[in-house]
Scaffold this motif. Structure first.
Motif, mmCIF file in Angstrom:
data_model
loop_
_atom_site.group_PDB
_atom_site.id
_atom_site.type_symbol
_atom_site.label_atom_id
_atom_site.label_comp_id
_atom_site.label_asym_id
_atom_site.label_seq_id
_atom_site.Cartn_x
_atom_site.Cartn_y
_atom_site.Cartn_z
ATOM 1 N N THR A 97 8.419 5.470 3.877
ATOM 2 C CA THR A 97 7.169 5.698 2.840
ATOM 3 C C THR A 97 6.180 6.551 3.505
ATOM 4 O O THR A 97 6.115 6.732 4.629
ATOM 5 C CB THR A 97 6.485 4.242 2.765
ATOM 6 O OG1 THR A 97 6.146 3.642 4.002
ATOM 7 C CG2 THR A 97 7.594 3.210 1.967
ATOM 8 N N THR B 192 12.007 9.320 0.723
ATOM 9 C CA THR B 192 10.937 8.729 0.159
ATOM 10 C C THR B 192 11.190 9.224 -1.421
ATOM 11 O O THR B 192 10.277 8.361 -2.315
ATOM 12 C CB THR B 192 9.639 9.202 0.445
ATOM 13 O OG1 THR B 192 9.287 10.620 0.097
ATOM 14 C CG2 THR B 192 9.401 9.319 1.865
ATOM 15 N N THR C 89 4.963 3.702 -4.118
ATOM 16 C CA THR C 89 4.326 5.366 -3.857
ATOM 17 C C THR C 89 2.833 5.044 -3.979
ATOM 18 O O THR C 89 2.180 5.698 -2.990
ATOM 19 C CB THR C 89 5.072 6.192 -4.765
ATOM 20 O OG1 THR C 89 6.382 6.073 -4.672
ATOM 21 C CG2 THR C 89 4.415 7.296 -4.460
ATOM 22 N N ALA D 104 3.213 12.676 -6.730
ATOM 23 C CA ALA D 104 4.237 11.725 -6.053
ATOM 24 C C ALA D 104 4.333 10.431 -7.001
ATOM 25 O O ALA D 104 5.730 10.067 -6.814
ATOM 26 C CB ALA D 104 3.606 11.405 -4.798
ATOM 27 N N VAL D 105 3.522 10.142 -7.549
ATOM 28 C CA VAL D 105 3.692 8.801 -8.290
ATOM 29 C C VAL D 105 4.164 8.872 -9.679
ATOM 30 O O VAL D 105 5.186 8.239 -10.026
ATOM 31 C CB VAL D 105 2.399 7.979 -8.267
ATOM 32 C CG1 VAL D 105 2.610 6.775 -9.404
ATOM 33 C CG2 VAL D 105 1.942 7.495 -7.223
ATOM 34 N N PRO E 21 7.783 12.840 -9.030
ATOM 35 C CA PRO E 21 7.934 13.266 -7.741
ATOM 36 C C PRO E 21 8.750 14.377 -7.752
ATOM 37 O O PRO E 21 9.637 14.443 -8.315
ATOM 38 C CB PRO E 21 8.544 12.001 -7.187
ATOM 39 C CG PRO E 21 9.157 10.996 -8.147
ATOM 40 C CD PRO E 21 8.214 11.323 -9.285
ATOM 41 N N ARG F 267 6.197 14.820 -2.298
ATOM 42 C CA ARG F 267 6.657 13.909 -1.523
ATOM 43 C C ARG F 267 6.394 14.447 -0.009
ATOM 44 O O ARG F 267 6.089 13.693 0.871
ATOM 45 C CB ARG F 267 8.026 13.525 -1.515
ATOM 46 C CG ARG F 267 8.360 12.753 -2.869
ATOM 47 C CD ARG F 267 7.675 11.396 -2.814
ATOM 48 N NE ARG F 267 8.315 10.526 -3.923
ATOM 49 C CZ ARG F 267 7.875 9.428 -4.051
ATOM 50 N NH1 ARG F 267 7.173 8.729 -3.254
ATOM 51 N NH2 ARG F 267 8.391 8.832 -5.192
#
Length: 382
Positions: A146, A187, A195, A237-238, A241, A246
């Motif tokens: 993460t 990730t 995330t 990224a949320v 992604p 990332r």
């Protein structure tokens, strides 16, 4: 930065960073004559395809792998003792932490305990216990999954007492990983909610580290760059992604953990009691409290908030503009604005305030925080 190649940073841990970096683990173990690692992870990661691919690849190369994943999402002392028993019983020669902050904290605490068998909390840094960390420790490798705590580059582990829920810090430069394999590909499949929560944890680390009243220009520069990278990448990224977003989040998470050697502040002291009392995810607890804690800190830190606003590329340059941005960001990544939305009730406030004022983070806050301040901040966020 090209996002399809692997870079090496030494700061001071050797960090192999880039897509596919985790594939280097087997060769690294063989090069260092390590054949019996204990892999410490959490129950969720242990079931994921990429984790199985890593462990199966090691076994196919003649490496004996033992996996320990019986840990809480907010680690406690008994997790560390159980993991050490597995290390002993199976004759391991190294420890590999794979996961987020919980797994890496437990892994690091096991690294300490293997050759330091006094009560674990004798080594609590808050009571000067680091002076007792005198023996050698096993070879330690970290692989983050993460972009949040940055524990992979840390020198400390936060472990709670099973009974009192009070968090302790185990610290020593000996607890630095020998090498970090930071692979953003690991990730890519983390769900949006995780995330978001872990990303806001990384943002909190960078923000609080920058605001700490300590002269440390190197950490300040790292923190501002971390803030900038998160501002550029967290929403993507949320929501949608890709490798670039990332990668930026993962390096910004590492940077936050480097920067917060300066210390943390009021937000972490608001968040820690939620995790220990209500088992709230640490990143989520930070995320909800972050705008309120930052608003509390504006007075006296106006010039720093101008630099934060610039790092975030905001139109306005005041502390209020930064706080507004944090509320808007939480909305954009589906994090609630109120503690009541994550299970906090008014009946919890007094206990939370007691735990918060006893927490280790807020003495480094740029302004003092009293128990009454904590109570009012909780009520404001409720």
């Amino acid at each position: 930065m090209a996002f399809d190649k692997i870079y090496q940073y030494n700061f001071p841990t050797t960090i192999r960073f880039g897509a596919g970096a985790s594939n280097e683990l087997g060769d690294y173990l063989k090069k260092n004559a390590l054949a019996r690692p204990l892999i410490v992870t959490d129950p969720v990661i242990a079931q994921l395809d990429f984790f199985k691919k890593i462990t199966e690849g090691l076994r196919a190369n003649g490496i004996s792998v033992e996996i320990f994943y019986d840990i809480h999402k907010n680690p406690v002392k008994s997790d560390v003792y159980k993991g050490t028993e597995v290390y002993d019983a199976t004759g391991r020669d190294a420890i590999i932490g794979i996961g987020g902050g919980a797994a890496l904290d437990v892994a690091r605490a096991i690294v300490l305990r293997v050759h330091h068998r006094e009560d674990l909390f004798k080594y609590d840094d808050l009571i000067g216990g680091d002076i007792y960390v005198t023996n050698d420790v096993p070879h330690f490798i970290t692989i983050p999954t993460t972009a949040g705590t940055g524990s992979e580059v840390g020198r400390s582990a936060i472990i709670a007492d099973d009974e009192t829920h009070q968090k302790k810090i185990l610290f020593s430069p000996k607890l630095l990983a020998r090498v970090v394999f930071a692979d953003p590909l690991l990730t890519m499949d983390i769900p949006p909610a995780i995330t978001a929560a872990t990303g806001m944890d990384a943002l909190t680390h960078n923000l609080e580290a920058y605001l700490v009243n300590m002269e440390h220009p190197m950490c300040d520069g790292i923190a501002l760059q971390g803030i900038s990278l998160i501002g550029e990448s967290i929403a993507t990224a949320v929501q949608n992604p890709n490798l670039e977003s990332r990668s930026k989040m993962l390096i910004a998470s590492l940077m936050g953990a480097v920067a917060f050697q300066k210390g943390l502040g009021v937000v972490h002291s608001l968040a820690h009691p939620l995790s220990s009392l209500l088992d709230t995810h640490h990143g989520l607890a930070n995320a909800v409290n972050l705008p309120y804690g930052m608003r509390f800190n504006i007075e006296g830190q106006e010039q720093k908030f101008k630099k934060i606003a610039a790092a975030l590329n905001l139109t306005g340059n005041t502390g209020a503009d930064v706080v507004d941005y944090l509320f808007e960001l939480n909305t954009a990544i589906n994090i609630p604005h109120k503690l009541s939305a994550i299970g906090v009730q008014e009946a919890h406030i007094e206990t939370l305030a007691d735990l918060a004022v006893a927490d280790f983070a807020h003495p480094n806050n740029p302004k003092p925080v009293s128990r009454e301040n904590f109570k009012q901040l909780y009520l404001e966020a409720l």
